[in-house]
Scaffold this motif. Structure first.
Motif, PDB file in Angstrom:
ATOM      1  N   PRO A  18       0.806  -1.234   0.000  1.00  0.00           N
ATOM      2  CA  PRO A  18       0.000   0.000   0.000  1.00  0.00           C
ATOM      3  C   PRO A  18       0.831   1.272   0.000  1.00  0.00           C
ATOM      4  O   PRO A  18       0.281   2.362  -0.220  1.00  0.00           O
ATOM      5  CB  PRO A  18      -0.818  -0.119   1.289  1.00  0.00           C
ATOM      6  N   PHE A  19       2.157   1.158   0.201  1.00  0.00           N
ATOM      7  CA  PHE A  19       2.999   2.346   0.275  1.00  0.00           C
ATOM      8  C   PHE A  19       3.880   2.520  -0.961  1.00  0.00           C
ATOM      9  O   PHE A  19       4.784   3.359  -0.969  1.00  0.00           O
ATOM     10  CB  PHE A  19       3.849   2.307   1.560  1.00  0.00           C
ATOM     11  N   GLY A  20       3.599   1.739  -1.991  1.00  0.00           N
ATOM     12  CA  GLY A  20       4.282   1.949  -3.262  1.00  0.00           C
ATOM     13  C   GLY A  20       5.789   1.852  -3.219  1.00  0.00           C
ATOM     14  O   GLY A  20       6.486   2.582  -3.929  1.00  0.00           O
ATOM     15  N   GLY A  21       6.325   0.972  -2.394  1.00  0.00           N
ATOM     16  CA  GLY A  21       7.771   0.791  -2.331  1.00  0.00           C
ATOM     17  C   GLY A  21       8.461   1.684  -1.327  1.00  0.00           C
ATOM     18  O   GLY A  21       9.692   1.612  -1.199  1.00  0.00           O
ATOM     19  N   ARG A  22       7.719   2.518  -0.603  1.00  0.00           N
ATOM     20  CA  ARG A  22       8.329   3.386   0.407  1.00  0.00           C
ATOM     21  C   ARG A  22       8.066   2.823   1.805  1.00  0.00           C
ATOM     22  O   ARG A  22       7.025   2.213   2.039  1.00  0.00           O
ATOM     23  CB  ARG A  22       7.768   4.811   0.310  1.00  0.00           C
ATOM     24  N   PRO A  23       8.968   3.047   2.752  1.00  0.00           N
ATOM     25  CA  PRO A  23       8.782   2.492   4.099  1.00  0.00           C
ATOM     26  C   PRO A  23       7.651   3.207   4.844  1.00  0.00           C
ATOM     27  O   PRO A  23       7.555   4.441   4.787  1.00  0.00           O
ATOM     28  CB  PRO A  23      10.119   2.748   4.794  1.00  0.00           C
ATOM     29  N   PRO A  24       6.792   2.494   5.537  1.00  0.00           N
ATOM     30  CA  PRO A  24       5.831   3.143   6.422  1.00  0.00           C
ATOM     31  C   PRO A  24       6.525   3.600   7.708  1.00  0.00           C
ATOM     32  O   PRO A  24       7.659   3.183   8.001  1.00  0.00           O
ATOM     33  CB  PRO A  24       4.823   2.028   6.714  1.00  0.00           C
ATOM     34  N   ARG A  25       5.856   4.419   8.473  1.00  0.00           N
ATOM     35  CA  ARG A  25       6.431   4.861   9.743  1.00  0.00           C
ATOM     36  C   ARG A  25       6.185   3.825  10.849  1.00  0.00           C
ATOM     37  O   ARG A  25       7.038   3.624  11.717  1.00  0.00           O
ATOM     38  CB  ARG A  25       5.833   6.217  10.150  1.00  0.00           C
ATOM     39  N   TRP A  26       5.012   3.220  10.808  1.00  0.00           N
ATOM     40  CA  TRP A  26       4.640   2.241  11.815  1.00  0.00           C
ATOM     41  C   TRP A  26       4.083   0.996  11.122  1.00  0.00           C
ATOM     42  O   TRP A  26       3.546   1.079  10.016  1.00  0.00           O
ATOM     43  CB  TRP A  26       3.560   2.800  12.755  1.00  0.00           C
ATOM     44  N   ILE A  27       4.187  -0.143  11.810  1.00  0.00           N
ATOM     45  CA  ILE A  27       3.600  -1.379  11.297  1.00  0.00           C
ATOM     46  C   ILE A  27       3.048  -2.169  12.478  1.00  0.00           C
ATOM     47  O   ILE A  27       3.545  -2.051  13.608  1.00  0.00           O
ATOM     48  CB  ILE A  27       4.652  -2.194  10.514  1.00  0.00           C
ATOM     49  N   ARG A  28       1.997  -2.943  12.227  1.00  0.00           N
ATOM     50  CA  ARG A  28       1.411  -3.781  13.268  1.00  0.00           C
ATOM     51  C   ARG A  28       0.789  -5.018  12.621  1.00  0.00           C
ATOM     52  O   ARG A  28       0.652  -5.086  11.391  1.00  0.00           O
ATOM     53  CB  ARG A  28       0.339  -3.016  14.066  1.00  0.00           C
ATOM     54  N   ALA A  29       0.394  -5.972  13.463  1.00  0.00           N
ATOM     55  CA  ALA A  29      -0.267  -7.189  12.967  1.00  0.00           C
ATOM     56  C   ALA A  29      -1.526  -7.424  13.791  1.00  0.00           C
ATOM     57  O   ALA A  29      -1.472  -7.482  15.027  1.00  0.00           O
ATOM     58  CB  ALA A  29       0.666  -8.391  13.064  1.00  0.00           C
ATOM     59  N   ARG A  30      -2.654  -7.531  13.104  1.00  0.00           N
ATOM     60  CA  ARG A  30      -3.944  -7.773  13.755  1.00  0.00           C
ATOM     61  C   ARG A  30      -4.462  -9.152  13.378  1.00  0.00           C
ATOM     62  O   ARG A  30      -4.093  -9.708  12.340  1.00  0.00           O
ATOM     63  CB  ARG A  30      -4.965  -6.720  13.332  1.00  0.00           C
ATOM     64  N   VAL A  31      -5.336  -9.683  14.205  1.00  0.00           N
ATOM     65  CA  VAL A  31      -5.979 -10.969  13.952  1.00  0.00           C
ATOM     66  C   VAL A  31      -7.457 -10.734  13.695  1.00  0.00           C
ATOM     67  O   VAL A  31      -8.121 -10.003  14.438  1.00  0.00           O
ATOM     68  CB  VAL A  31      -5.793 -11.938  15.138  1.00  0.00           C
ATOM     69  N   TYR A  32      -7.952 -11.334  12.595  1.00  0.00           N
ATOM     70  CA  TYR A  32      -9.366 -11.272  12.251  1.00  0.00           C
ATOM     71  C   TYR A  32      -9.935 -12.690  12.199  1.00  0.00           C
ATOM     72  O   TYR A  32      -9.238 -13.633  11.790  1.00  0.00           O
ATOM     73  CB  TYR A  32      -9.572 -10.627  10.872  1.00  0.00           C
ATOM     74  N   ARG A  33     -11.176 -12.841  12.567  1.00  0.00           N
ATOM     75  CA  ARG A  33     -11.913 -14.077  12.362  1.00  0.00           C
ATOM     76  C   ARG A  33     -12.650 -13.969  11.021  1.00  0.00           C
ATOM     77  O   ARG A  33     -13.432 -13.052  10.807  1.00  0.00           O
ATOM     78  CB  ARG A  33     -12.897 -14.308  13.519  1.00  0.00           C
ATOM     79  N   TYR A  34     -12.370 -14.906  10.128  1.00  0.00           N
ATOM     80  CA  TYR A  34     -12.966 -14.921   8.790  1.00  0.00           C
ATOM     81  C   TYR A  34     -13.998 -16.040   8.692  1.00  0.00           C
ATOM     82  O   TYR A  34     -13.816 -17.128   9.268  1.00  0.00           O
ATOM     83  CB  TYR A  34     -11.891 -15.177   7.721  1.00  0.00           C
ATOM     84  N   ARG A  35     -15.037 -15.797   7.952  1.00  0.00           N
ATOM     85  CA  ARG A  35     -15.961 -16.844   7.528  1.00  0.00           C
ATOM     86  C   ARG A  35     -16.397 -16.535   6.104  1.00  0.00           C
ATOM     87  O   ARG A  35     -16.337 -15.381   5.657  1.00  0.00           O
ATOM     88  CB  ARG A  35     -17.182 -16.925   8.444  1.00  0.00           C
ATOM     89  N   TYR A  36     -16.807 -17.581   5.389  1.00  0.00           N
ATOM     90  CA  TYR A  36     -17.336 -17.340   4.052  1.00  0.00           C
ATOM     91  C   TYR A  36     -18.641 -16.547   4.139  1.00  0.00           C
ATOM     92  O   TYR A  36     -19.443 -16.748   5.052  1.00  0.00           O
ATOM     93  CB  TYR A  36     -17.627 -18.658   3.334  1.00  0.00           C
ATOM     94  N   SER A  37     -18.840 -15.675   3.189  1.00  0.00           N
ATOM     95  CA  SER A  37     -20.128 -14.986   3.087  1.00  0.00           C
ATOM     96  C   SER A  37     -21.210 -15.989   2.702  1.00  0.00           C
ATOM     97  O   SER A  37     -20.935 -17.060   2.151  1.00  0.00           O
ATOM     98  CB  SER A  37     -20.041 -13.883   2.033  1.00  0.00           C
ATOM     99  N   THR A  38     -22.429 -15.643   3.028  1.00  0.00           N
ATOM    100  CA  THR A  38     -23.557 -16.445   2.552  1.00  0.00           C
ATOM    101  C   THR A  38     -23.849 -16.071   1.104  1.00  0.00           C
ATOM    102  O   THR A  38     -23.389 -15.014   0.620  1.00  0.00           O
ATOM    103  CB  THR A  38     -24.791 -16.168   3.402  1.00  0.00           C
ATOM    104  N   PRO A  39     -24.601 -16.887   0.368  1.00  0.00           N
ATOM    105  CA  PRO A  39     -24.967 -16.491  -0.996  1.00  0.00           C
ATOM    106  C   PRO A  39     -25.665 -15.131  -1.046  1.00  0.00           C
ATOM    107  O   PRO A  39     -25.421 -14.347  -1.966  1.00  0.00           O
ATOM    108  CB  PRO A  39     -25.895 -17.627  -1.440  1.00  0.00           C
ATOM    109  N   ALA A  40     -26.492 -14.835  -0.048  1.00  0.00           N
ATOM    110  CA  ALA A  40     -27.177 -13.536  -0.019  1.00  0.00           C
ATOM    111  C   ALA A  40     -26.174 -12.403   0.184  1.00  0.00           C
ATOM    112  O   ALA A  40     -26.281 -11.347  -0.461  1.00  0.00           O
ATOM    113  CB  ALA A  40     -28.232 -13.524   1.082  1.00  0.00           C
ATOM    114  N   GLU A  41     -25.205 -12.584   1.075  1.00  0.00           N
ATOM    115  CA  GLU A  41     -24.197 -11.543   1.313  1.00  0.00           C
ATOM    116  C   GLU A  41     -23.338 -11.340   0.073  1.00  0.00           C
ATOM    117  O   GLU A  41     -22.948 -10.205  -0.239  1.00  0.00           O
ATOM    118  CB  GLU A  41     -23.324 -11.928   2.508  1.00  0.00           C
ATOM    119  N   LEU A  42     -23.027 -12.429  -0.645  1.00  0.00           N
ATOM    120  CA  LEU A  42     -22.233 -12.291  -1.868  1.00  0.00           C
ATOM    121  C   LEU A  42     -22.996 -11.492  -2.921  1.00  0.00           C
ATOM    122  O   LEU A  42     -22.413 -10.618  -3.580  1.00  0.00           O
ATOM    123  CB  LEU A  42     -21.872 -13.673  -2.406  1.00  0.00           C
TER     124      LEU A  42
END
Length: 480
Positions: free
Chosen positions: A427-451
């Protein structure tokens, strides 16, 4: 020498030699593209440091003599060229020892890479390919019939692979025993492909039938590979069809493709012609087998019988090992996969920002090529190509926090170009960011209606912070 030769298996020999060579071509190109960033002199787990730790331990690798990224690339490109020649059938047109030398070269070069690949090369299909490449060395050239003992060794390899995987499942997670494993697997597998969402949304009764079919294919069918024809060819066809099902439903590097190729060792020319009568096979002279070739194959056969004992004992152990090698050459191996199935999918998402950390900071995500990230992005097909970093990110989300991950964050903070080339989007186009972090997300598949409504393949919710914001040297500078 007629007893020594397997007449009527020219199709099997051609598929095995050319197909295994094609897989080697993929893996050497894979190593050329990824090894320097992951394991090179300035990689996430530098190979020179590892070599210094294992010196004197008897681990076979060319790189004990010398390691540099340039030498690694030379090894991979030599391997790729030799594999391409074998795919084209060039060494097979010569004397029996020429394809033998070519395949042994592939095996030796890739063994050298795998043995210094550490966690990034710790997958069962590395050993499977090494064992397959070694066996392919003794299939002979076009002017001799394939040795019967080597074809039986290939069948024994498929048996261990399939039956071992079936036992691991029955001895492991209860969802395999109650037939509910596929309620979860398509959603939680390491790297879904474009069809995985659709497989996940199949009716649950069909999922139960799939698991039952898997048990039949892995626990019953492998025994029939050793039966007379046409039973062995039918058993091989069942293995091939079930592996194609796995190819359609997920990204498992070259595991399924290689298993399909190996299963062809049990397919006779007569079985192929029964389905495709227009195909004709030029049968080599079974009586023209050189004595030297027979002696070499006989010696190898005795070694294979000796090496078979350890994996055979492993199959009957209650504490069965999965994806283990019983010798340093990766020629006596145990296989298996998914002895346990995760019920939920967590993903580690790496974000960077140039703002001071706080509620107003605008964090931007780094996107990986294969693992789930942007919920709007449909999963892609990559197998048989192996995205090693993406796979390790899956293990990371399961709690396998390796020494490579803090180094990865530092590389991203420095906008290391080799590392960024492993990603889909910086996302920074080859330039260093100032800060970095790592987050955890819980993923599930969308339902057909959500898709339909939101055009999302995934729905996610935050689960917490894995790594708090880490500050880098500052934005704006493109490293040399």
């Amino acid at each position: 020498m007629e007893w020594f030769s397997a007449e009527g298996y020219e199709f099997a020999r051609q598929v095995l030699q050319r197909g295994i060579a094609a897989v080697y071509l993929v893996v050497f190109l894979n190593a050329a593209a990824q090894f320097p960033a992951l394991l090179g002199e300035d990689g996430l787990l530098p190979a020179p440091r590892f070599l210094a730790r294992i010196r004197g331990r008897g681990i076979p690798t060319l790189f004990h003599w010398h390691y540099s990224d340039r030498f690694l690339l030379a090894v991979t490109w030599v391997g790729a060229v030799v594999a391409a020649l074998l795919m084209a059938g060039v060494p097979q047109a010569g004397p029996w020892w020429l394809p033998m030398a070519a395949f042994l070269l592939l095996w030796g070069l890739y063994l050298s890479v795998v043995n210094i690949g550490q966690t990034f090369y710790g997958f069962g299909w590395e050993s499977l390919l090494l064992e397959a490449g070694f066996l392919a060395a003794f299939l002979g050239s076009d002017d001799v019939a394939a040795p019967v003992t080597i074809l039986w060794a290939f069948r024994w390899l498929v048996f261990r692979l399939e039956f071992g995987a079936g036992l691991i499942k029955l001895r492991g997670d209860k969802v395999w025993r109650n037939l509910t494993a596929l309620y979860y697997h398509h959603e939680t597998q390491p790297m879904p492909n474009p069809a995985s969402w659709f497989f996940h949304h199949l009716p649950k009764p069909l999922h139960r039938v799939e698991v039952l079919g898997n048990h039949f294919a892995q626990l019953v069918v492998p025994f029939f590979l050793f039966f007379p024809q046409p039973v062995a060819s039918i058993a091989a066809a069942v293995v091939i069809v079930t592996q194609l099902w796995l190819v359609l439903s997920g990204n498992f590097a070259w595991l399924n493709v290689l298993t399909i190729l190996l299963a062809c060792a049990a397919v006779s020319d007569a079985a192929v012609q029964a389905v495709l009568p227009e195909i004709q096979f030029a049968a080599p002279d079974a009586g023209g087998t050189p004595a030297a070739f027979a002696v070499v194959v006989g010696g190898v056969t005795l070694a294979l019988l000796y090496w078979a004992w350890a994996p055979l004992k492993n199959l009957v152990r209650r504490d069965q090992l999965m994806n283990a090698s019983f010798n340093r050459w990766h020629l006596s191996n145990a296989y298996g996969a998914f002895g346990s199935i995760t019920r939920h999918r967590d993903e580690v998402v790496i974000e960077g920002t140039n703002d001071p950390p706080g509620p107003q900071a605008r964090w931007q995500e780094y996107e990986f090529r294969g693992k789930p990230g942007n919920p709007h992005r449909m999963p892609r097909q990559f197998a048989p190509y192996h995205l090693r970093l993406d796979w390790m990110m899956w293990f990371l989300a399961l709690g396998s926090y390796g020494a490579w991950f803090p180094v990865l964050l530092q590389k991203l903070l420095a906008a290391d170009r080799r590392t960024l080339r492993l990603l889909r989007r910086d996302p920074f186009g080859g330039r260093p960011p100032r800060w970095i972090r790592a987050r955890v997300y819980r993923y599930r598949y969308s339902t057909p209606a959500e898709l339909r409504r939101e055009r999302v393949w995934w729905v996610r919710e935050p689960r917490g912070i894995l790594v708090d914001p880490v500050e880098g040297p500052g934005p704006g500078r493109i490293p040399s």
